[in-house]
Motif scaffolding. Structure first.
Motif, PDB file in Angstrom:
ATOM      1  N   SER A  80       0.431   2.453  -1.073  1.00 44.30           N
ATOM      2  CA  SER A  80      -0.168   1.420  -0.219  1.00 44.30           C
ATOM      3  C   SER A  80      -1.554   1.873   0.221  1.00 44.30           C
ATOM      4  CB  SER A  80       0.691   1.167   1.012  1.00 44.30           C
ATOM      5  OG  SER A  80      -0.052   0.427   1.975  1.00 44.30           O
ATOM      6  N   LYS A  81      -2.568   1.115  -0.187  1.00 44.84           N
ATOM      7  CA  LYS A  81      -3.945   1.457   0.210  1.00 44.84           C
ATOM      8  C   LYS A  81      -4.093   1.331   1.727  1.00 44.84           C
ATOM      9  CE  LYS A  81      -5.865   1.135  -4.181  1.00 44.84           C
ATOM     10  NZ  LYS A  81      -6.455   2.272  -4.879  1.00 44.84           N
ATOM     11  N   ALA A  82      -3.357   0.370   2.329  1.00 47.62           N
ATOM     12  CA  ALA A  82      -3.443   0.185   3.776  1.00 47.62           C
ATOM     13  C   ALA A  82      -2.850   1.399   4.501  1.00 47.62           C
ATOM     14  CB  ALA A  82      -2.724  -1.098   4.188  1.00 47.62           C
ATOM     15  N   PHE A  83      -1.729   1.934   3.984  1.00 41.73           N
ATOM     16  CA  PHE A  83      -1.127   3.141   4.564  1.00 41.73           C
ATOM     17  C   PHE A  83      -2.110   4.311   4.473  1.00 41.73           C
ATOM     18  CE2 PHE A  83       1.172   7.155   3.973  1.00 41.73           C
ATOM     19  CZ  PHE A  83       1.999   7.182   5.081  1.00 41.73           C
ATOM     20  N   ALA A  84      -2.714   4.461   3.287  1.00 42.79           N
ATOM     21  CA  ALA A  84      -3.656   5.581   3.093  1.00 42.79           C
ATOM     22  C   ALA A  84      -4.815   5.473   4.085  1.00 42.79           C
ATOM     23  CB  ALA A  84      -4.177   5.583   1.656  1.00 42.79           C
ATOM     24  N   LYS A  85      -5.314   4.267   4.278  1.00 46.32           N
ATOM     25  CA  LYS A  85      -6.423   4.077   5.231  1.00 46.32           C
ATOM     26  C   LYS A  85      -5.984   4.437   6.646  1.00 46.32           C
ATOM     27  CE  LYS A  85     -10.051   2.581   3.015  1.00 46.32           C
ATOM     28  NZ  LYS A  85     -11.312   3.333   3.071  1.00 46.32           N
ATOM     29  N   GLY A 110      -8.956 -11.384  -4.175  1.00 42.06           N
ATOM     30  CA  GLY A 110      -8.192 -11.375  -2.921  1.00 42.06           C
ATOM     31  C   GLY A 110      -7.054 -12.378  -2.967  1.00 42.06           C
ATOM     32  N   ALA A 111      -7.355 -13.578  -3.450  1.00 50.78           N
ATOM     33  CA  ALA A 111      -6.336 -14.633  -3.500  1.00 50.78           C
ATOM     34  C   ALA A 111      -5.229 -14.273  -4.487  1.00 50.78           C
ATOM     35  CB  ALA A 111      -6.999 -15.954  -3.894  1.00 50.78           C
ATOM     36  N   ALA A 112      -5.604 -13.638  -5.606  1.00 49.14           N
ATOM     37  CA  ALA A 112      -4.617 -13.301  -6.637  1.00 49.14           C
ATOM     38  C   ALA A 112      -3.667 -12.198  -6.166  1.00 49.14           C
ATOM     39  CB  ALA A 112      -5.327 -12.877  -7.928  1.00 49.14           C
ATOM     40  N   CYS A 113      -4.159 -11.289  -5.321  1.00 53.17           N
ATOM     41  CA  CYS A 113      -3.347 -10.124  -4.926  1.00 53.17           C
ATOM     42  C   CYS A 113      -2.477 -10.387  -3.707  1.00 53.17           C
ATOM     43  CB  CYS A 113      -4.248  -8.924  -4.614  1.00 53.17           C
ATOM     44  SG  CYS A 113      -5.183  -8.343  -6.027  1.00 53.17           S
ATOM     45  N   GLY A 114      -2.907 -11.308  -2.835  1.00 51.49           N
ATOM     46  CA  GLY A 114      -2.167 -11.477  -1.589  1.00 51.49           C
ATOM     47  C   GLY A 114      -2.706 -10.543  -0.526  1.00 51.49           C
ATOM     48  N   ARG A 115      -2.044  -9.383  -0.369  1.00 54.04           N
ATOM     49  CA  ARG A 115      -2.510  -8.432   0.650  1.00 54.04           C
ATOM     50  C   ARG A 115      -3.523  -7.469   0.022  1.00 54.04           C
ATOM     51  NH1 ARG A 115      -0.263  -5.557   5.483  1.00 54.04           N
ATOM     52  NH2 ARG A 115      -0.240  -3.348   4.954  1.00 54.04           N
ATOM     53  N   VAL A 116      -4.720  -7.416   0.568  1.00 55.34           N
ATOM     54  CA  VAL A 116      -5.769  -6.557  -0.001  1.00 55.34           C
ATOM     55  C   VAL A 116      -6.458  -5.735   1.085  1.00 55.34           C
ATOM     56  CG1 VAL A 116      -6.316  -8.012  -1.999  1.00 55.34           C
ATOM     57  CG2 VAL A 116      -7.498  -8.410   0.182  1.00 55.34           C
ATOM     58  N   VAL A 117      -7.109  -4.665   0.641  1.00 53.34           N
ATOM     59  CA  VAL A 117      -8.025  -3.924   1.489  1.00 53.34           C
ATOM     60  C   VAL A 117      -9.434  -4.270   1.012  1.00 53.34           C
ATOM     61  CG1 VAL A 117      -8.859  -1.627   2.139  1.00 53.34           C
ATOM     62  CG2 VAL A 117      -6.395  -2.059   1.977  1.00 53.34           C
ATOM     63  N   VAL A 118     -10.265  -4.775   1.915  1.00 46.64           N
ATOM     64  CA  VAL A 118     -11.679  -5.027   1.612  1.00 46.64           C
ATOM     65  C   VAL A 118     -12.461  -3.921   2.286  1.00 46.64           C
ATOM     66  CG1 VAL A 118     -13.625  -6.600   1.920  1.00 46.64           C
ATOM     67  CG2 VAL A 118     -11.326  -7.514   1.485  1.00 46.64           C
TER      68      VAL A 118
END
Ligand code: AMP
Ligand code: GLY
Length: 415
Positions: free
Chosen positions: A102-107, A166-174
Motif C-alpha cells: 500500500s503506497k498510502a501505508f508507506a507514506k 486516478g479514475a481507473a485505479c480508484g484509490r490513488v496517491v497523488v
C-alpha cells in the motif's frame, strides 16, 4: 543448508545462481522456477501466492531456509505461514510487506518516521484527484495504492491522462514530482541490523531516452560512478534506520530486503518508493558483483543474527544488465515465440521463458530474459552485456540500447 526459493523471474534466476554458488547450500529447490533455474537446482510446482501450499512444500522438502523473491507472495502472507512452521524465512511478514502493498501505508510510515519523500495526498474521488493535481502542478504523479507489478504509476504532463489514471485505479496517491537521478538501494535486514548492498540504477521506461510507458524495468547497472560518496551512509541514517524503527513500533518488524527507490533531488535524497523485496532487474546487476556467499547472509537475516556477520565483500569493476522483452510489452506479452541462443549461456538469466513439448525455448511473458555481464569498467560491462543480447533472437524482441550510456558518458549529475 536446504534452500527453497519462491519465484519465477530474472531476479529469482540471479538469486538462484548466487545461492547455488554458496558452498553452504546442499540443495536448491526453485518453485515454480523457470527453464533457466532448472539448470541450477530442482524445480517444484507450487502456487507462490498460496501461503499454506508454500509452507507445506517447505516442510515436505525439509527446507532450512525459504527465500521469497516477488512481492505478491509476501503481501499474501507466505512468510508468516512458513515461519509458523518453524522454518526460517527471508522475506517480510504480511503486515511488514504493506510497505510495498500500500503506497498510502508507506507514506504514513515515512511521515511518522520523518523520512524525506515527496509531499502527497491519498485520493479516492475524481474531485480529490483534481484538487491534488492542481496543488502540485505538472509533471503529475499518480500512483495506484495497491500492487501493480511496477505499472501502477503514471508520470505525465497531461492533466487528462493523470485524471484518467486516478479514475481507473480508484484509490490513488497523488504526489509532488521529484526531479533528480534515481537510485535503487537494497538493504538486507533482520528488522534491527541492516546491511546495504551496492546501489544500482534501473531504467523504467520501455524506450531509449526514457520514452514510452513505465515497465517493470528494462535494464540496470551497478555501482553508480556519479553517486555522492556518502549516499549510502546518508540513506541508512535518514531513511532505513528510522523506517525499521517505525515498523518495530507498529509491531510489524521488517525482515527481508527493504528496497529503497530514491530520487537525488536538489534538497537531498528523497524516497520515491519502498518495495519489500529485491528489485528486478537491479538484482541481476548487484548480485553479479557480490562475493560474500548469499545463503549465509539471507539465513542470518531470517534468524535475526545479521549483526554477527562480517561486512559484505564485492568484486571490483561494474555490472550491467539488459532486459529483452517480448512483442507488445508492457501493454501485453507475446507467448510462444521461439528463442534461440539463450540456453545455458552464462549471464543470460531467464524470466518469461518456457520449454515447449519439443524442447524448444519459447517466450512466456513480458520480460523474457536479462543479459548480465561484468567488466573492469562500466563501459566494458556494457559492451559485454550487449554482446550477450546480440547472441539471442526471438520474434518481436524489444530491448533498450542505452542502458548505462549516460553514466559512462558522464551525463548524469546530481542537482
Ligand atoms: P514507483 O513504482 O513508485 O517506483 O514509480 C515508478 C517510477 O515512476 C519511478 O521509478 C519513477 O521513475 C517514477 N516516479 C514515481 N514517483 C515519482 C515522483 N514523485 N517524482 C518523479 N518520478 C516519480
Ligand atoms: N526494478 C523495479 C522493481 O523491481 O520494482
Amino acid at each position: 543448508m536446504r534452500v527453497l526459493l519462491i519465484g519465477t523471474g530474472g531476479r529469482e534466476h540471479a538469486i538462484a545462481a548466487a545461492l547455488a554458488a554458496d558452498p553452504a547450500v546442499t540443495a536448491l529447490i526453485c518453485a515454480p522456477g523457470n527453464p533457466g533455474m532448472a539448470a541450477l537446482g530442482t524445480l517444484a510446482d507450487v502456487d507462490p501466492v498460496d501461503p499454506g501450499a508454500v509452507a507445506a512444500l517447505a516442510v515436505e522438502l525439509g527446507a532450512d531456509l525459504v527465500v521469497v523473491g516477488p512481492e505478491a507472495p509476501l503481501v499474501a502472507g507466505v512468510a508468516d505461514a512458513v515461519r509458523a512452521k518453524g522454518i526460517p524465512c527471508f522475506g517480510p511478514s504480511q503486515a511488514a510487506a504493506q510497505l510495498e502493498g500500500s503506497k498510502a501505508f508507506a507514506k504514513d510510515v515515512m511521515r511518522a518516521a520523518g523520512v524525506p519523500t515527496a509531499r502527497s495526498f491519498v485520493c479516492t474521488t475524481p474531485d480529490e484527484v483534481a484538487a491534488a493535481l492542481d496543488e502540485f502542478g505538472p509533471p503529475y504523479v499518480v500512483k495506484d495504492d495497491g500492487l501493480a507489478a511496477g505499472k501502477g504509476v503514471v508520470v505525465t504532463e497531461d492533466r487528462a491522462e493523470a485524471l484518467a489514471h486516478g479514475a481507473a485505479c480508484g484509490r490513488v496517491v497523488v504526489e509532488e514530482y521529484l526531479a533528480g537521478p534515481e537510485v535503487s538501494l537494497f538493504v538486507v535486514t533482520d528488522g534491527v541490523s541492516a546491511v546495504p548492498l551496492q546501489p544500482a540504477q534501473d531504467f523504467k521506461r520501455i524506450f531509449d531516452g526514457d520514452q514510452g510507458p513505465n515497465t517493470g524495468g528494462m535494464g540496470a547497472y551497478s555501482p553508480l560512478p556519479w553517486a555522492p560518496p556518502d549516499l549510502v551512509e546518508e540513506v541508512m541514517a535518514r531513511v532505513v534506520q528510522p523506517t525499521l524503527a517505525e515498523m518495530r513500533r507498529r509491531d510489524a518488524q521488517f525482515n527481508g530486503t527493504l528496497y529503497v527507490g530514491l530520487a537525488l533531488t536538489a534538497d537531498g535524497p528523497k524516497v520515491i518508493e519502498f518495495n519489500c523485496r529485491f528489485g528486478d532487474p537491479e538484482t541481476q546487476a548487484v548480485l553479479a558483483r557480490l562475493e560474500t556467499p548469499l545463503a549465509g547472509v539471507l539465513h542470518a537475516a531470517a534468524v535475526g543474527r545479521l549483526a554477527e556477520d562480517p561486512p559484505l565483500a564485492w568484486r571490483s569493476g561494474a555490472a550491467v544488465c539488459v532486459v529483452m522483452a517480448s512483442a507488445g510489452y508492457p501493454a501485453s506479452a507475446s507467448r510462444g515465440d521461439v528463442i534461440t541462443g539463450a540456453d545455458d549461456v552464462p549471464g543470460v538469466l531467464h524470466a518469461g521463458t518456457a520449454r515447449r513439448a519439443d524442447g524448444a525455448l519459447v517466450t512466456a511473458g513480458g520480460r523474457v530474459l536479462t543479459c548480465t555481464a561484468l567488466g573492469e569498467t562500466l563501459a566494458e560491462a556494457r559492451d559485454a552485456a550487449y554482446e550477450l543480447v546480440r547472441g539471442i533472437a526471438f520474434d518481436g524482441a524489444q530491448f533498450r540500447t542505452d542502458i548505462a550510456r549516460a553514466a559512462i558518458d558522464g551525463n548524469i549529475s546530481v542537482p
